[in-house]
Scaffold this active site. Structure first.
Site, PDB file in Angstrom:
ATOM      1  N   HIS A 203       0.808  -1.213   0.020  1.00 32.68           N
ATOM      2  CA  HIS A 203      -0.028   0.100   0.032  1.00 32.68           C
ATOM      3  C   HIS A 203       0.920   1.330  -0.080  1.00 32.68           C
ATOM      4  O   HIS A 203       0.429   2.351  -0.193  1.00 32.68           O
ATOM      5  CB  HIS A 203      -0.803  -0.051   1.070  1.00 32.68           C
ATOM      6  CG  HIS A 203      -0.563   0.345   2.149  1.00 32.68           C
ATOM      7  ND1 HIS A 203      -0.098  -0.706   3.250  1.00 32.68           N
ATOM      8  CD2 HIS A 203       0.056   1.429   3.047  1.00 32.68           C
ATOM      9  CE1 HIS A 203       0.228  -0.166   4.643  1.00 32.68           C
ATOM     10  NE2 HIS A 203       0.318   1.194   4.136  1.00 32.68           N
TER      11      HIS A 203
ATOM     12  N   ASP B 258       0.350  -7.625   1.697  1.00 36.58           N
ATOM     13  CA  ASP B 258       0.804  -6.277   1.613  1.00 36.58           C
ATOM     14  C   ASP B 258       2.158  -6.103   1.695  1.00 36.58           C
ATOM     15  O   ASP B 258       2.828  -5.133   2.424  1.00 36.58           O
ATOM     16  CB  ASP B 258       0.115  -5.663   2.772  1.00 36.58           C
ATOM     17  CG  ASP B 258       0.092  -4.104   2.567  1.00 36.58           C
ATOM     18  OD1 ASP B 258       0.412  -3.612   1.616  1.00 36.58           O
ATOM     19  OD2 ASP B 258      -0.187  -3.365   3.783  1.00 36.58           O
TER      20      ASP B 258
ATOM     21  N   SER C 255       4.535   2.956   7.842  1.00 43.94           N
ATOM     22  CA  SER C 255       4.272   1.911   7.160  1.00 43.94           C
ATOM     23  C   SER C 255       5.655   1.380   6.293  1.00 43.94           C
ATOM     24  O   SER C 255       6.071   1.986   5.598  1.00 43.94           O
ATOM     25  CB  SER C 255       3.166   1.869   6.222  1.00 43.94           C
ATOM     26  OG  SER C 255       1.878   1.940   6.836  1.00 43.94           O
TER      27      SER C 255
END
Length: 471
Positions: free
Chosen positions: A122, A152, A226
């Site tokens: 992402h 992911d 992230s």
């Protein structure tokens, strides 16, 4: 003068006699009462009366070495996308360009001296340009090697003139709840930020589909973290920071990381095969708890209950049967389904795992050779659907879909001609990539799925695309 001395002497003698009488008659009696008392002390709960050690004597972990190693391996990822706004008449007359560059940021971890970088899918999704900034402020353009949307995870590559500092993978299966960890990343564009916490839980599923298996930690993680590193006190990479749960979008106490064993397997597959190789047991069922144990009529509340075994799967060939309860896979205890799915995410087809299971009250250990995902099936509208084999995808130039292997829905067969060999590509304009997407739809709509079916897109046995709209 003699009277005064006499008075003082009489007073002193009186005091001595009074004190002696008290000591002899009253105090002795009190002591006797205390020592001879047999009244019991009531205690309802086990209690420890040990003194707490001084805080100054506690061993506090030293994070400095692990932090120093980690910050040199974590990079700042910039994702540039081009968005196009609707053109107005004023834009047309003025000759203005409606394209706008939008920059998103995140983190990544260098995993090899030649510049391979792991991050979240992402973080880089939809990027037209990727830029990597190292801890020493060197900047490089990055190439996207591959991604896996399900876990992911994405793999990038930069070409640096020198060997780079890189993270060493740790064994996330050996990480323990309560163990100290560090989260390293770039929250809110604050580069090289290190926060500390403990592992709060393992095998967490946030999706409700039982497909995830995150490490949960209370180390502070915010937007920008992230793709960054979760490391232990030895500086070993045990997770890739991926998500937070928050009503505000910022950290409120819980964060989640993809375990390093899953992340490492994904990037190794991307490098070797170009995609992720998934090995499956070939069993269907559910995790046990008090309610499901009563339904299945078993006397344990932990483990995975096998309600069905896939035909031609490794589990069927190994002798796994309906009603078996899987308690352990290799050395991993199975208390919930995400324990099982998380461990299988680290395995490939043809890998052998040892299942410890309970059958009719007896414990058995059965070796199972994992199968390819193509053998997985799911029931949908009285049809049995299976993933499309990769060789068929290539030969028929099919990008997505699931194939019908059995159709017992007479209405769909009679009215639409849907039969064995047809491929379902979209449901309600939602692209179907695998049986996992069908499972998600079934979990979302439950028994109302058929009522919510509005559109079905297929590829028929002649290779033609068709769409059917239901009113």
């Amino acid at each position: 003068m003699k009277k005064i001395l006499t008075l003082i002497l009489v007073s002193a003698l009186g005091g001595i006699m009074t004190l002696s009488a008290y000591k002899f008659f009253i105090e002795e009696e009190s002591e006797a009462l205390i020592t001879t008392s047999s009244e019991p002390t009531l205690s309802y709960f086990p209690t420890s009366h040990k003194a707490v050690a001084s805080y100054g004597t506690l061993n506090v972990p030293d994070f400095t070495e692990a932090a120093n190693d980690a910050v040199h391996t974590v990079v700042h990822v910039k994702n540039t996308t081009i968005s196009r706004a609707p053109m107005t008449l004023q834009d047309l007359f003025m000759g203005r360009n409606t394209e706008r560059a939008q920059v998103g940021t995140g983190s990544g971890v260098i995993i090899s001296p030649d510049g391979y970088i792991i991050t979240n899918n992402h973080v880089i999704n939809g990027a037209q340009k990727l830029s990597i900034t190292l801890n020493d402020n060197r900047i490089y353009d990055a190439e996207l090697i591959g991604t896996d949307e399900k876990t992911d995870i994405a793999l990038l590559k930069i070409d640096a003139s020198t060997d780079l500092a890189f993270a060493t993978f740790g064994d996330s299966d050996q990480a323990k709840v309560g163990e100290w960890v560090l989260a390293v990343g770039n929250p809110f564009n604050l580069t090289s930020t290190v926060t500390a916490g403990i592992i709060s839980a393992k095998s967490r599923d946030l999706s409700g589909t039982q497909a995830q298996s995150f490490i949960q930690t209370d180390a502070a993680v915010n937007p920008g973290n992230s793709g960054g590193a979760l490391v232990n006190t030895r500086g070993e990479l045990i997770g890739i920071n991926t998500a937070i749960t928050s009503q505000t979008g910022s950290y409120i106490g819980y964060s989640f990381a993809v375990p390093s064993n899953i992340a490492r397997k994904v990037v190794e597959d991307i490098m070797e095969f170009g995609n992720v190789q998934k090995g499956i047991l070939g069993v269907r069922g559910g995790e046990l708890n008090s309610k499901s144990a009563e339904t299945f009529e078993v006397n344990t509340t932990q483990g995975f209950y096998v309600s069905d075994v896939e035909e031609n799967s490794g589990a069927e060939k190994a002798g796994v049967k309906k009603g078996d309860i899987i308690k352990k896979i290799d050395n991993i205890n199975i208390s919930k389904f995400s324990d099982l799915s998380g461990y299988l995410s680290t395995k490939r087809p043809n890998d052998v795992v040892n299942l410890t299971l309970i059958r009719n009250g007896d414990e058995k250990v059965i070796p199972v050779t994992l199968s390819k995902t193509e053998i997985m099936t799911v029931d949908f509208l009285n049809m049995q659907l299976r993933n499309i084999p990769n060789d068929l995808k290539k030969s028929a130039n099919i990008n997505n879909g699931v194939v019908v292997v059995k159709n017992e829905n007479y209405a769909l067969y009679k009215n639409l001609g849907i039969n064995r060999g047809y491929i379902i590509t979209e449901i309600n304009d939602q692209k179907i990539n695998s049986v996992d997407d069908i499972i998600k739809l079934k979990q979302k709509h439950g028994d109302n799925l058929e009522k919510n079916l509005r559109k079905l897109s297929i590829i028929n046995s002649s290779g033609q695309k068709e769409s059917f709209i239901f009113k």
